[in-house]
Design an enzyme around this catalytic site. Structure first.
Site, PDB file in Angstrom:
ATOM      1  N   ALA A  27      -5.829  -2.812   2.440  1.00 20.75           N
ATOM      2  CA  ALA A  27      -4.453  -2.535   2.031  1.00 20.75           C
ATOM      3  C   ALA A  27      -4.314  -1.336   1.102  1.00 20.75           C
ATOM      4  O   ALA A  27      -3.195  -0.954   0.779  1.00 20.75           O
ATOM      5  CB  ALA A  27      -3.877  -3.775   1.357  1.00 20.75           C
ATOM      6  N   ASN A  79      -7.901  -9.287  -2.349  1.00 26.33           N
ATOM      7  CA  ASN A  79      -9.042  -8.550  -1.796  1.00 26.33           C
ATOM      8  C   ASN A  79      -9.097  -7.137  -2.349  1.00 26.33           C
ATOM      9  O   ASN A  79     -10.175  -6.562  -2.511  1.00 26.33           O
ATOM     10  CB  ASN A  79      -8.946  -8.510  -0.267  1.00 26.33           C
ATOM     11  CG  ASN A  79      -9.467  -9.781   0.352  1.00 26.33           C
ATOM     12  OD1 ASN A  79     -10.670 -10.014   0.365  1.00 26.33           O
ATOM     13  ND2 ASN A  79      -8.571 -10.628   0.824  1.00 26.33           N
ATOM     14  N   HIS A  97       0.384  -2.125  -5.246  1.00 27.55           N
ATOM     15  CA  HIS A  97      -0.889  -2.088  -5.981  1.00 27.55           C
ATOM     16  C   HIS A  97      -0.881  -0.812  -6.808  1.00 27.55           C
ATOM     17  O   HIS A  97      -0.871   0.292  -6.238  1.00 27.55           O
ATOM     18  CB  HIS A  97      -2.083  -2.050  -5.023  1.00 27.55           C
ATOM     19  CG  HIS A  97      -2.098  -3.170  -4.040  1.00 27.55           C
ATOM     20  ND1 HIS A  97      -2.451  -4.453  -4.372  1.00 27.55           N
ATOM     21  CD2 HIS A  97      -1.797  -3.190  -2.719  1.00 27.55           C
ATOM     22  CE1 HIS A  97      -2.372  -5.219  -3.297  1.00 27.55           C
ATOM     23  NE2 HIS A  97      -1.982  -4.481  -2.281  1.00 27.55           N
TER      24      HIS A  97
END
Ligand SMILES: NC(=O)c1ccc[n+]([C@@H]2O[C@H](COP(=O)([O-])OP(=O)(O)OC[C@H]3O[C@@H](n4cnc5c(N)ncnc54)[C@H](O)[C@@H]3O)[C@@H](O)[C@H]2O)c1
Length: 268
Positions: free
Chosen positions: A120, A189, A219
């Site tokens: 991601a 993750n 993020h």
């Protein structure tokens, strides 16, 4: 592993959920020329994905490469065995490697090779290079996701309900990447991948925010070391099939697979 030049690369996909089903579909459509899906392995019946659903053993008998997009337990239980059979392995559930015993077993196994997908996020190439120049002094990631995607089996009913019903952003976790990936195995993750890249899961300071307004999963990564200072923000649309996962992840997996089988496309 070695295979005659020109032979198709046979791929078994473990996990036929949001990521795995997309990966199988893209391979069936010829996204990576010369790379063919031969089996999907899953603990539940995944329906017709256009390739046989097999048990792990039977799938390994046919595969040159395994793509894991199932969960941490698969890496803990089967990664070393897959690699010892000479089969290459692409890992999506990077959080499994935050367990030192699992990481040691995976590193020691072979002749199959393993790689981790960036999944991601991006920017891991420069952080990896920076960490090679000298130890990072600060690595932080703040991840913001929709509250319902963060409910965990270990939460009691009242806490889970409070989380689902929150009307304002709330911090649900602050700690290092090792703890993060243990407590939120399917949601963090990215934190584990940062830990792997900088060579220290304990050094990565992770904050997880539940935000009912988070239409995009965010993020925000900040890192500092001898080589320089880095700050970047990634905002991904959640997958329509599984809002815990970003929709871009299957495409990241396919990119990683292209590199693993020696057919990289563009920037590596
Ligand atoms: N690296 C990243 O950035 C990143 C991002 C998102 C997800 N992931 C990882 O990928 C995994 C899959 O994501 P998803 O969105 O496709 O999840 P999903 O829940 O949609 O699909 C997972 C599938 O794997 C199967 N499965 C689970 N455990 C299994 C086991 N032990 N053996 C066989 N099958 C098993 C499930 O039945 C399900 O069909 C996640 O669990 C997560 O660990 C990584």
């Amino acid at each position: 592993m070695t295979r005659p030049y020109g032979d198709p690369v046979r791929v078994a996909v473990i996990g036929g959920g949001a990521i795995g089903a997309s990966v199988v579909a893209a391979l069936r459509e010829g996204r990576l020329p010369g790379v063919v899906p031969v089996a999907v392995v899953d603990g539940r019946s995944v329906g017709d994905l256009g390739v046989p659903q097999l048990r792990l053993e039977a799938a390994l008998d046919q595969a040159d490469v395994v793509v894991e997009c199932a969960g941490q337990s698969v890496i803990a239980q089967s990664a070393a065995d897959i690699l010892n059979r000479g089969i290459d392995l692409l890992i999506s559930s990077v959080g499994a490697l935050a367990d030192p015993e699992v990481a040691a077993a995976v590193r020691a196994a072979g002749p199959g090779r393993f790689v981790l997908t960036a999944g991601a996020i991006g920017g891991l190439d420069i952080l990896s290079s920076a960490a090679a120049q000298g130890p990072m002094t600060r690595v932080e990631v703040t991840t913001t996701k929709l509250p319902a995607t963060l409910v965990q089996p270990w939460m009691d009913d009242a806490d889970a309900e409070r989380l689902r019903a929150t009307t304002a952003p709330v911090e649900v976790f602050h700690g290092n990447a090792r703890e993060a990936t243990r407590m939120f195995p399917r949601s963090l993750n990215v934190a584990a991948t940062l830990g792997w890249v900088v060579g220290d899961f304990d050094k990565v300071d992770v904050r997880l925010i539940a935000d009912p307004a988070a239409d995009l999963t965010c993020h925000h990564v900040r890192a500092e070391g001898e080589a320089g200072r880095y700050s970047f923000e990634i905002r991904n649309l959640p997958s329509a099939e599984n809002p815990r996962t970003s929709g871009v992840v299957p495409h990241a997996v396919l990119r990683s697979l292209a590199a693993l089988v020696g057919r990289p496309t563009g920037v590596v």
